[in-house]
Design a protein around this motif. Structure first.
Motif, short mmCIF file in Angstrom:
data_model
loop_
_atom_site.label_atom_id
_atom_site.label_comp_id
_atom_site.label_asym_id
_atom_site.label_seq_id
_atom_site.Cartn_x
_atom_site.Cartn_y
_atom_site.Cartn_z
N ILE A 70 34.54 51.33 47.97
CA ILE A 70 35.83 51.44 47.28
C ILE A 70 36.07 50.13 46.54
O ILE A 70 36.15 49.07 47.17
N SER A 71 36.16 50.18 45.24
CA SER A 71 36.42 48.97 44.46
C SER A 71 37.87 48.52 44.67
O SER A 71 38.80 49.33 44.63
N THR A 72 38.06 47.23 44.92
CA THR A 72 39.40 46.69 45.16
C THR A 72 40.17 46.43 43.87
O THR A 72 41.34 46.09 43.93
N GLY A 73 39.49 46.55 42.74
CA GLY A 73 40.15 46.25 41.47
C GLY A 73 40.20 44.77 41.16
O GLY A 73 40.70 44.37 40.11
N SER A 74 39.68 43.94 42.06
CA SER A 74 39.63 42.50 41.86
C SER A 74 38.17 42.06 41.87
O SER A 74 37.46 42.26 42.85
N LYS A 75 37.72 41.47 40.78
CA LYS A 75 36.33 41.05 40.68
C LYS A 75 36.00 39.99 41.73
O LYS A 75 34.90 39.98 42.29
N GLU A 76 36.94 39.09 41.98
CA GLU A 76 36.69 38.03 42.96
C GLU A 76 36.57 38.59 44.37
O GLU A 76 35.69 38.21 45.13
N LEU A 77 37.45 39.52 44.72
CA LEU A 77 37.41 40.13 46.04
C LEU A 77 36.17 41.01 46.20
O LEU A 77 35.52 41.00 47.26
N ASP A 78 35.83 41.76 45.16
CA ASP A 78 34.62 42.58 45.21
C ASP A 78 33.37 41.72 45.36
O ASP A 78 32.42 42.10 46.04
N ARG A 79 33.36 40.54 44.72
CA ARG A 79 32.22 39.63 44.82
C ARG A 79 32.02 39.19 46.28
O ARG A 79 30.91 39.17 46.79
#
Length: 452
Positions: free
Chosen positions: A68-77
């Protein structure tokens, strides 16, 4: 018939003892034993000839990883590409650092993708959560709020609502009625987490747990808590500073070296796409004791400023201080300067600081620390357009480091004109326009080039 008895449980590691002890024999911590009331009941389960059927590894279909993508690139990283379905994630951090803010903003992004979210708060009422959500602009219709601390009621709510994501804020407030100890104790935290883990795996529901931290900065509760979950994220930063660093210390589905950088503003946490620019903002120019070095956080190079102040002392014992850097490492590098370079620092106080409040433990910044100390001691200015990095050994040699080319590319992208690095890394670096590269074998060669 069930019998009750009193036992003493260490609040640090969960070690149990029939009597109180001043020092825990398992974790060697003092004054951590708390009395708890337990119920013992012998039960015998007859499984008969029941067995579990094993599954062949090759027969498991994993064409596409469910995330599930969180919509935040930093958090997904940091998570390795998003939240894995059926995973249990623990998020820890100091009070007021922004854990709840980050998770509420994540709910807004996930809710827009039609995922159903259940937010369980044991610390705030639903009206208080609504107030913070309005401030952060969280308006998704797929976010459902519950204010409850009873684990049995929470489990029933999860089964009835069937959400895609559950957030528990925080695990230290949840309790089970079968256990007589207070919420937040070792027994309560362990049992509540065990129940959540079972719910997550059986129903393929992703669950995020918020955990408190102790004054030492470690997650409160038993160490087994970190072993039970799939990922452990620490939210770091100083409350008076505007930026926050999200770091993974455990991740079964991704790298544990990645970090995410956020900036705290009035409307919540904003992603920082270029941490190097943030760390170098406000850097003084043409002053001694200031050097730019490069650290690798996972696959991301990050330029940081090392500052040093060396001043004469009238006392017999000079003072050594390190902020954001390992103190013992700084003392070791100063010994190298005294023995191999001939700098008599025995009569000087030395203060070393990593500007911006970030913490770095990578050996590649050794040469930057040595350069900053030498620059302040000699009162010579380092070229502000130069980047210095490399690991320094006890004999004064400059050893090779990993991902040197990525560091040089990052320096060139930020406008730096020259770079001093280990000679062993020169062969692996292609020619990069706009930046001059110097390879050095030892500390003396490096200082001759840097402090001309």
């Amino acid at each position: 018939m069930a019998r009750t008895k009193n036992i003493y449980v260490c609040q640090e590691c969960g070690y149990e003892s029939p009597k109180w002890m001043g020092k825990c024999p398992n974790c060697n911590q003092w004054s951590t034993f708390v009395e708890e009331l337990t119920t013992s009941k012998k039960t015998v389960t007859n499984l008969g000839n029941k067995t579990v059927t094993p599954v062949i590894l090759e027969s498991i279909d994993m064409d596409k990883e469910e995330r599930i993508s969180t919509g935040s690139k930093e958090l997904d990283r940091v998570l390795g590409g998003g939240i894995v379905k059926g995973s249990l994630i623990l998020v820890g951090g100091d009070p007021g650092i922004g854990k709840s803010t980050l998770l509420l903003q994540m709910c807004q992004n996930i809710g827009e993708d039609k995922f159903k979210i259940l937010y369980v708060s044991g610390e705030e009422s639903i009206r208080q959560i609504k107030m913070r959500a309005d401030r952060l602009g969280v308006k998704t219709r797929n976010l459902f709020l519950v204010s409850e601390t009873n684990m049995d009621l929470i489990e029933g709510t999860i089964k009835n609502s069937s959400p895609d994501l559950v957030i528990i804020d925080s695990i230290q407030t949840i309790y089970k009625e079968e256990i007589t100890s207070a919420p937040g104790s070792v027994s309560q935290v362990r049992e509540a987490t065990s129940t959540l883990m079972r719910i997550s795996k059986e129903n393929n529901i992703s669950i995020v747990i918020v955990g408190h931290v102790t004054k030492e900065g470690a997650l409160a509760g038993p160490r087994v808590l970190e072993h039970m979950v799939d990922a452990v994220l620490y939210f770091e930063g100083q409350r008076h500073a505007t930026y926050r660093v999200l770091r993974a210390v455990k991740n079964r589905f991704g790298s544990t070296n990645e970090i995410g950088v956020f900036e705290m503003q009035d409307n919540g946490l904003i992603e920082v796409q270029n941490p190097s620019e943030l760390m170098l903002a406000g850097r003084p120019l043409n002053v001694s004791g200031s050097v730019v070095t490069c650290s690798m956080e996972g696959t991301r190079p990050m330029l940081v400023e090392v500052q040093a102040l060396v001043s004469f002392t009238n006392f017999g014992m000079p003072r050594r201080t390190a902020t954001g850097i390992d103190y013992n490492r700084v003392v070791l590098l100063m010994a190298v300067l005294e023995k191999k370079v001939g700098m008599q620092l025995i009569s000087y106080d030395s203060y070393v600081n990593l500007a911006g409040g970030i913490k770095v433990n990578e050996p590649a910044i050794d040469l930057g620390i040595i350069t900053a100390i030498a620059s302040s001691f000699k009162d010579q200015v380092v070229d502000p357009h130069m980047v210095v990095f490399g690991e320094v050994g006890l004999t004064g040699e400059v050893r090779g480091i990993n991902m040197a080319e990525k560091r040089v590319i990052e320096a060139a992208k930020m406008g730096f004109k020259s770079c001093v690095l280990p000679k062993a890394n020169i062969k692996g670096i292609k020619k990069i326009d706009g930046i001059k590269i110097y390879g050095v074998e030892n500390v003396n060669q490096a200082l001759e080039i840097i402090l001309k």
